[in-house]
Write a protein that holds these residues in place. Sequence first.
Motif, PDB file in Angstrom:
ATOM      1  N   UNK A 204      42.524  90.189  80.077  1.00 16.36           N
ATOM      2  CA  UNK A 204      41.310  90.812  79.541  1.00 16.36           C
ATOM      3  C   UNK A 204      41.664  91.540  78.252  1.00 16.36           C
ATOM      4  N   UNK A 205      40.765  91.515  77.302  1.00 14.65           N
ATOM      5  CA  UNK A 205      40.989  92.237  76.052  1.00 14.65           C
ATOM      6  C   UNK A 205      40.683  93.716  76.254  1.00 14.65           C
ATOM      7  N   UNK A 206      41.599  94.566  75.794  1.00 10.84           N
ATOM      8  CA  UNK A 206      41.399  96.005  75.894  1.00 10.84           C
ATOM      9  C   UNK A 206      40.206  96.426  75.044  1.00 10.84           C
ATOM     10  N   UNK A 207      39.463  97.389  75.509  1.00 11.98           N
ATOM     11  CA  UNK A 207      38.251  97.816  74.807  1.00 11.98           C
ATOM     12  C   UNK A 207      38.515  98.868  73.737  1.00 11.98           C
ATOM     13  N   UNK A 208      39.719  99.428  73.719  1.00  9.67           N
ATOM     14  CA  UNK A 208      40.021 100.471  72.746  1.00  9.67           C
ATOM     15  C   UNK A 208      41.191 100.101  71.823  1.00  9.67           C
ATOM     16  N   UNK A 209      42.103  99.295  72.329  1.00 12.25           N
ATOM     17  CA  UNK A 209      43.288  98.936  71.564  1.00 12.25           C
ATOM     18  C   UNK A 209      43.362  97.431  71.368  1.00 12.25           C
ATOM     19  N   UNK A 210      44.109  97.013  70.338  1.00 11.03           N
ATOM     20  CA  UNK A 210      44.311  95.581  70.105  1.00 11.03           C
ATOM     21  C   UNK A 210      45.450  95.097  70.999  1.00 11.03           C
ATOM     22  N   UNK A 211      45.156  94.954  72.277  1.00 10.00           N
ATOM     23  CA  UNK A 211      46.151  94.520  73.249  1.00 10.00           C
ATOM     24  C   UNK A 211      45.466  93.763  74.375  1.00 10.00           C
ATOM     25  N   UNK A 212      46.277  93.032  75.132  1.00 12.63           N
ATOM     26  CA  UNK A 212      45.767  92.261  76.264  1.00 12.63           C
ATOM     27  C   UNK A 212      46.185  92.952  77.557  1.00 12.63           C
ATOM     28  N   UNK A 213      45.213  93.177  78.429  1.00 18.09           N
ATOM     29  CA  UNK A 213      45.478  93.715  79.761  1.00 18.09           C
ATOM     30  C   UNK A 213      45.390  92.578  80.783  1.00 18.09           C
ATOM     31  N   UNK A 214      45.623  92.882  82.030  1.00 18.38           N
ATOM     32  CA  UNK A 214      45.502  91.896  83.095  1.00 18.38           C
ATOM     33  C   UNK A 214      44.862  92.540  84.319  1.00 18.38           C
ATOM     34  N   UNK A 215      44.130  91.757  85.063  1.00 18.88           N
ATOM     35  CA  UNK A 215      43.568  92.248  86.311  1.00 18.88           C
ATOM     36  C   UNK A 215      43.795  91.196  87.382  1.00 18.88           C
ATOM     37  N   UNK A 216      44.049  91.622  88.606  1.00 22.87           N
ATOM     38  CA  UNK A 216      44.352  90.712  89.708  1.00 22.87           C
ATOM     39  C   UNK A 216      43.129  89.887  90.064  1.00 22.87           C
ATOM     40  N   UNK A 217      43.357  88.597  90.254  1.00 24.02           N
ATOM     41  CA  UNK A 217      42.310  87.712  90.741  1.00 24.02           C
ATOM     42  C   UNK A 217      42.384  87.706  92.268  1.00 24.02           C
ATOM     43  N   UNK A 218      41.351  88.160  92.952  1.00 19.10           N
ATOM     44  CA  UNK A 218      41.402  88.258  94.417  1.00 19.10           C
ATOM     45  C   UNK A 218      41.401  86.879  95.077  1.00 19.10           C
TER      46      UNK A 218
END
Length: 218
Positions: A204-218
Amino acid sequence: MRVYKFLNAQYALDSILSGYIKLSTVDELNDPFEFKGVNFINAKIESNAPLINILKKFGLLCVSKKFSNPTLWSHYADSHRGIALGFDISKNIEKNSKINVQYRKKVIKIHEKLNVLTKNEKPALKILSIKSKDWCYENEVRFLFYLQNCIPKPINGDLKFFLNLKENEIFLSEIILGCNCNINIDVKLKMALKNRGITLYRAELDKKLFKVNRCIIP
C-alpha cells in the motif's frame, strides 16, 4: 538476515511454486559502470577483464535490504504490478556468500599485484562491491554462488541458471503483492503458504510519505 527480491508476477509465482530462483550472470548486470568502480594500481593491466573472467563462474542473487522504496517497485517489479519475495538468509550463507554493495562518488584505487589479482578470488569480488552513489536507493546486497552448482535451463535460446533455495539455506518468509498486482491468490494457495510459515501481504502507498507499506492479506 531478511532481504527482498523484486520480480514481475509470473517470475515470482514460478519461484514460489518451484523453490528455485534465477541468478544473474555477470553479463546480465544492468549498470554500464559495473566492474569499473575499482582501479587496481601496480597490476599492469589496462582493464579489469582478468577479474571479470574469474567472476563468470559465479551467479549472483541481487536483493535489497528494504521493500519500502517505491522506485524499486517501479524498476524491478513491473511498475508495482509485480511481487516482492522476502527471504531469510542463513548465517552460513551470509558469512560465505554475501557482498555488501558500497556506494561511492568516485572510483576507488587499490594497490595490488597482477599475480594476486589472477590467482585470488577476493580482488575479483571487490569489483562487484563498488557502485555509483546514484544507485544507493537500492540498498543492495549480493550473494554469489558457483554456477556449476546451479540448474541450467534454456530460455528463449539463452542458458539461464537457477538456484535451489532450500539447499542453499535461503528461506521464503514473506510475499508482498504490488499495489497494482492483479494476481488472484486463491484459498488453496493461501493455506499452502500459511502451512509453510510464509506471510502474504499487499503493498500500500503511504498517505504521508513517499514509501510503500504492507498489510497482511487474511
